[in-house]
Design an enzyme around this catalytic site. Sequence first.
Site, mmCIF file in Angstrom:
data_model
loop_
_atom_site.group_PDB
_atom_site.id
_atom_site.type_symbol
_atom_site.label_atom_id
_atom_site.label_comp_id
_atom_site.label_asym_id
_atom_site.label_seq_id
_atom_site.Cartn_x
_atom_site.Cartn_y
_atom_site.Cartn_z
ATOM 1 N N THR A 134 0.908 -1.327 0.093
ATOM 2 C CA THR A 134 0.065 0.131 -0.141
ATOM 3 C C THR A 134 0.900 1.056 -0.017
ATOM 4 O O THR A 134 0.522 2.238 -0.435
ATOM 5 C CB THR A 134 -1.093 0.007 1.377
ATOM 6 O OG1 THR A 134 -1.863 -1.087 1.042
ATOM 7 C CG2 THR A 134 -1.625 1.251 1.236
ATOM 8 N N SER A 187 -7.040 -0.700 -6.855
ATOM 9 C CA SER A 187 -6.600 -1.024 -5.402
ATOM 10 C C SER A 187 -5.076 -1.414 -5.199
ATOM 11 O O SER A 187 -4.661 -1.781 -6.610
ATOM 12 C CB SER A 187 -7.184 -2.041 -4.832
ATOM 13 O OG SER A 187 -6.554 -2.597 -3.675
ATOM 14 N N THR A 188 -4.478 -1.212 -4.169
ATOM 15 C CA THR A 188 -3.205 -1.677 -4.210
ATOM 16 C C THR A 188 -2.969 -3.060 -4.432
ATOM 17 O O THR A 188 -1.954 -3.609 -5.210
ATOM 18 C CB THR A 188 -2.499 -1.457 -2.807
ATOM 19 O OG1 THR A 188 -2.464 -0.145 -2.481
ATOM 20 C CG2 THR A 188 -1.114 -1.945 -2.722
ATOM 21 N N ASN A 189 -3.941 -3.938 -4.259
ATOM 22 C CA ASN A 189 -4.178 -5.296 -4.361
ATOM 23 C C ASN A 189 -3.987 -5.847 -5.841
ATOM 24 O O ASN A 189 -3.829 -6.967 -6.159
ATOM 25 C CB ASN A 189 -5.224 -5.978 -3.722
ATOM 26 C CG ASN A 189 -5.223 -5.686 -2.298
ATOM 27 O OD1 ASN A 189 -3.957 -4.980 -1.762
ATOM 28 N ND2 ASN A 189 -6.227 -5.759 -1.455
ATOM 29 N N THR A 195 36.635 -36.403 -13.252
ATOM 30 C CA THR A 195 35.283 -36.573 -12.762
ATOM 31 C C THR A 195 35.674 -36.852 -10.942
ATOM 32 O O THR A 195 36.682 -37.529 -10.743
ATOM 33 C CB THR A 195 34.636 -37.838 -13.202
ATOM 34 O OG1 THR A 195 35.417 -38.900 -12.943
ATOM 35 C CG2 THR A 195 33.998 -37.601 -14.668
ATOM 36 N N SER A 248 46.896 -10.278 -1.610
ATOM 37 C CA SER A 248 47.107 -10.399 -0.539
ATOM 38 C C SER A 248 47.878 -9.121 0.043
ATOM 39 O O SER A 248 48.793 -8.763 -0.558
ATOM 40 C CB SER A 248 48.212 -11.738 -0.145
ATOM 41 O OG SER A 248 48.384 -11.835 1.180
ATOM 42 N N SER A 249 47.658 -8.947 1.585
ATOM 43 C CA SER A 249 48.324 -7.780 2.250
ATOM 44 C C SER A 249 49.665 -8.188 2.694
ATOM 45 O O SER A 249 50.394 -7.562 3.258
ATOM 46 C CB SER A 249 47.590 -7.252 3.304
ATOM 47 O OG SER A 249 47.164 -8.290 4.038
ATOM 48 N N LYS A 292 50.790 -12.514 -4.764
ATOM 49 C CA LYS A 292 49.629 -13.598 -4.764
ATOM 50 C C LYS A 292 48.366 -12.702 -5.572
ATOM 51 O O LYS A 292 48.206 -11.608 -5.297
ATOM 52 C CB LYS A 292 49.188 -13.729 -3.528
ATOM 53 C CG LYS A 292 48.398 -14.823 -3.593
ATOM 54 C CD LYS A 292 48.066 -15.390 -2.145
ATOM 55 C CE LYS A 292 47.337 -16.721 -2.145
ATOM 56 N NZ LYS A 292 45.751 -16.403 -2.301
#
Length: 526
Positions: free
Chosen positions: A132, A171-173, A218, A349-350, A355
């Site tokens: 609504t 209507s909203t509906n 697999t 990476s820090s 990397k």
Amino acid sequence: MTESNASADPNTASLPLTSPTSTNQIPTSQNFPTRTETDSIGSLEIPNTAYWGVHTARANENFPIARRPISVYPDFVRAFACVKQAAARANAEIGALDDQRANLIDAACEEIKSGKLHDQFAVGVVQGGAGTSTNMNANEVITNRALEIAGRSKGDYAFIHPNDHTNHSQSTNDTYPTAIKIALAFSLQNLLGELRLLADAFAAKGREFAHIVKVGRTQLQDAVPMTLGQEFNAFATTLREDVQRLEEAVALLGEVNMGATAIGTSINAPVGYKEAVIKHLREITGLDLKTAGDLVESTSDTGVFITFSGALKRSALKMSKIANDLRLLSSGPQAGIGEINLPARQAGSSIMPGKVNPVIPEAVSQVAYSVAGADVTVSMAVEGGQLQLNAFEPIIAHSLFQSITWLERAAQTFRINCVNGITANEAHIEDTVDRSVTVITALAPVIGYVAAAKLAKEALAKNESIADLVVEHGLLERDELGEILRPERLTGMPADDSVDNAATSAEAVPRDEVTTELPIIPDPQA
């Protein structure tokens, strides 16, 4: 309205801000002129610059939850404008609304469809009331813009009223679920375009890698030979299959309940309105829409959203499976499978210099997990509907729109920032195939399963070539062996003949949106 609730995000309007800034404040009675609007609860001061009104303001106070307004989904705003425009035209056609008001409402809707005033659709994506608040927000914005076009002041509801005129026969509906379905159909076109382009990118790699024989796997164990091209063609095929499934799902969205009004009995909808509004809605949207045969059932049933959500989840999870395969194939680069190289996008990476991580496939998988979670939300919300209405359509809409938007953008960055730049480590793949015992499967029909198994075990123990052992044991001559182990025979057929991998001419539909989400990524190849 006080200084403490003067946030630019309408979803935070009732939350105190300890350090408001000039850039995140909405107009208030303290710094801008206001108008007084009244509803059944009472009166509120509304900024004169705002096209929304008292009902939107109430919703902003009540639902500071997601902190995201419905305007983050521009297709939803467009869809609502389409619905209101069709209603105005239908009401004018049957004489339920005078031409002057209908034309003004029509003009305002046309502007919103073109992208104007989307920032005024300010209610939160998560809200109570079965939508609504969203319908009221649309009524208010359209009405106030119509008044402005007429040369009148915002809030002059004696001339055009949000409920009596813009919401006439509705209507909203019936408007809200209809707008959701139309918006999903609009949004899906962008996603389908990106999925087609992503499939084309994999197919192009399939052609590029068609000559590279590798070892298939697999259960993460060596299986039999194939080509790298076949592997990438399979990715293209699975994405194209999901395009078909999504196209089938969107067809189910064509049944709408416009004209149902409150619960499907069409109360307050004049004779002829139901037929007129669906005609105009089809013309305005270009979609193959039809009125549901049982409006009571259609108003209460939201099962179509489960089907649609399931199709999105299937597509997302299959895309994630492909992303995970690329992570495995590129693992290493020295101590993993290392058959392909993904484009280096950022430092990984820090602490570990040099990397580089597969960040794009990782992001794609995280989007898939979100879509899967949203599917659970949609399922629970659909089940939660009671009697003649489902009150939980707002969370259904939010979940589906977010899933489509994120999937579209994930597919785009997957293609541009990952797939297009993949290269093959041909020397490493060739070395792996030369040392692999997997070719023994091709020899089993000739030398027998038991003998083949013994040879495989011996080759692994001695780290020797299967071909050399076969000749050494006198099981086959070298030329016979060469014929059996031809790449074309080992892999079934050339990759280009095994699948239709021609690029299509499909293009993603351009999206023109202003959103708090990440921007659309430009294609550097364009």
